[in-house]
Design a protein around this motif. Sequence first.
Motif, PDB file in Angstrom:
ATOM      1  N   ARG A  41      -2.598 -18.198-115.811  1.00  0.00           N
ATOM      2  CA  ARG A  41      -1.664 -19.238-115.369  1.00  0.00           C
ATOM      3  C   ARG A  41      -1.918 -20.533-116.104  1.00  0.00           C
TER       4      ARG A  41
ATOM      5  N   THR B 195      -8.479 -29.864-116.654  1.00  0.00           N
ATOM      6  CA  THR B 195      -7.271 -29.760-115.837  1.00  0.00           C
ATOM      7  C   THR B 195      -7.458 -28.695-114.761  1.00  0.00           C
TER       8      THR B 195
ATOM      9  N   LEU C 210      -0.826 -21.697-109.131  1.00  0.00           N
ATOM     10  CA  LEU C 210      -2.046 -22.432-108.769  1.00  0.00           C
ATOM     11  C   LEU C 210      -2.316 -22.311-107.270  1.00  0.00           C
ATOM     12  N   ASP C 211      -1.248 -22.369-106.476  1.00  0.00           N
ATOM     13  CA  ASP C 211      -1.412 -22.191-105.026  1.00  0.00           C
ATOM     14  C   ASP C 211      -1.925 -20.791-104.710  1.00  0.00           C
ATOM     15  N   GLU C 212      -1.398 -19.834-105.458  1.00  0.00           N
ATOM     16  CA  GLU C 212      -1.829 -18.450-105.263  1.00  0.00           C
ATOM     17  C   GLU C 212      -3.318 -18.303-105.584  1.00  0.00           C
TER      18      GLU C 212
ATOM     19  N   GLU D 129      -7.798 -28.706-110.062  1.00  0.00           N
ATOM     20  CA  GLU D 129      -7.106 -27.846-109.095  1.00  0.00           C
ATOM     21  C   GLU D 129      -8.072 -27.006-108.285  1.00  0.00           C
TER      22      GLU D 129
ATOM     23  N   LYS E 208      -5.570 -20.610-105.370  1.00  0.00           N
ATOM     24  CA  LYS E 208      -6.376 -21.208-104.289  1.00  0.00           C
ATOM     25  C   LYS E 208      -6.456 -20.260-103.097  1.00  0.00           C
TER      26      LYS E 208
ATOM     27  N   GLN F 127      -1.912 -24.597-116.281  1.00  0.00           N
ATOM     28  CA  GLN F 127      -2.344 -25.592-115.295  1.00  0.00           C
ATOM     29  C   GLN F 127      -1.149 -26.247-114.618  1.00  0.00           C
ATOM     30  N   THR F 128       0.044 -25.995-115.150  1.00  0.00           N
ATOM     31  CA  THR F 128       1.236 -26.683-114.647  1.00  0.00           C
ATOM     32  C   THR F 128       2.043 -25.850-113.652  1.00  0.00           C
ATOM     33  N   ASN F 129       1.691 -24.583-113.506  1.00  0.00           N
ATOM     34  CA  ASN F 129       2.501 -23.715-112.649  1.00  0.00           C
ATOM     35  C   ASN F 129       2.038 -23.764-111.202  1.00  0.00           C
ATOM     36  N   LYS F 130       2.793 -24.527-110.400  1.00  0.00           N
ATOM     37  CA  LYS F 130       2.331 -24.821-109.050  1.00  0.00           C
ATOM     38  C   LYS F 130       2.185 -23.571-108.182  1.00  0.00           C
ATOM     39  N   ASN F 131       3.185 -22.678-108.251  1.00  0.00           N
ATOM     40  CA  ASN F 131       3.109 -21.474-107.414  1.00  0.00           C
ATOM     41  C   ASN F 131       1.872 -20.650-107.716  1.00  0.00           C
TER      42      ASN F 131
END
Length: 307
Positions: free
Chosen positions: A203, A244, A211-213, A248, A215, A205-209
Amino acid sequence: MFDKLKKKFSDIFSENDNKNSKIEQDAESIEERTIKRDELDQQIEETLLESDVSFDSTRMIIESLRKNMGKIKRKVDYKFIEQELKNTIKEVIAKNNDGAVNILNVDKKPFVMLFLGINGTGKTTTIAKLAYFLKEHGKKVVISASDTFRAGAIDQISILGKEINVEVIKHDFKSDPASVAYDAIDHARARSIDYVLIDSAGRMQTNKNLLDEMKKIKRVAKPDITVLVLDALIGQDVIEQANTFSKEINFDGIILTKLDTDAKGGSIISISTEIKKPILFVGIGQNMDDIMPFDPNWYLNKIFSSK
Ligand SMILES: Nc1nc2c(ncn2[C@@H]2O[C@H](COP(=O)(O)OP(=O)(O)OP(=O)(O)O)[C@@H](O)[C@H]2O)c(=O)[nH]1
Ligand SMILES: [Mg+2]
């Protein structure tokens, strides 16, 4: 591997040393020696900068080299300075790797390792290599196929698992990666398996979905160690990538891959001074046994020709 850096160091030190031995050294004044030293520092600085060592790391190395060498009282001894430079770089790297967990000697079972990184850095291959390495050391391993995002990822890790004879726990494409990890850990507990290696989707560093996954996988799997996989080929950009990522998610160590294709060779120094997370393993090829625990001495012997 690291050929350019090695050649440049060798050029600097042996060429200068040869020139040096031809001239009458005792006749040299302090000024002449100072000029020689400054020139040498400049050559070292340029070499480091051209070899993917970041600006700050380069400054730091030059400064500590100067400090270690003290005042120029005697003739400029290139062999001696080469050794000092080697020691200085070693110090930087060894300090960063101090206290790194020895993966083969952990006191938790199963020991859960989560692997993260951007697309294509080598996570999946590294997991298979590491599973093979652990197996070779008599450990029991299971892999969690938690990249359920990229088409073909589950097949890729399953094929590698077969090749090295390590079980891979998998669910369907697009299923929840955290629950695959959960199942793999459960499986390991029930069968007294020593290590769970969790793959994950690459992923940015900019892909929010994603990144949430990521976490969520970490929350559910509660890994004992989270490893960022970095590709040495991107050179100094590894620093920005790691920084970066660390905004996160917290990671504990780094695996640097594709060193076999890295001619420049300085990214190990940049990582050690700027990311300040230990380099646990390095990837040195595409075969399953092309992985090794990172050893600062191994690196130094590769970039300096003199012993
Ligand atoms: N030469 C070399 N190639 C490597 C090394 N490690 C990985 N590779 C190659 O890098 C490519 C990508 O590897 P993957 O393991 O699929 O990377 P990934 O991070 O899992 O990729 P995504 O799942 O797409 O994010 C493959 O062709 C690997 O063979 C290494 O140490 N040396
Ligand atoms: Mg992958």
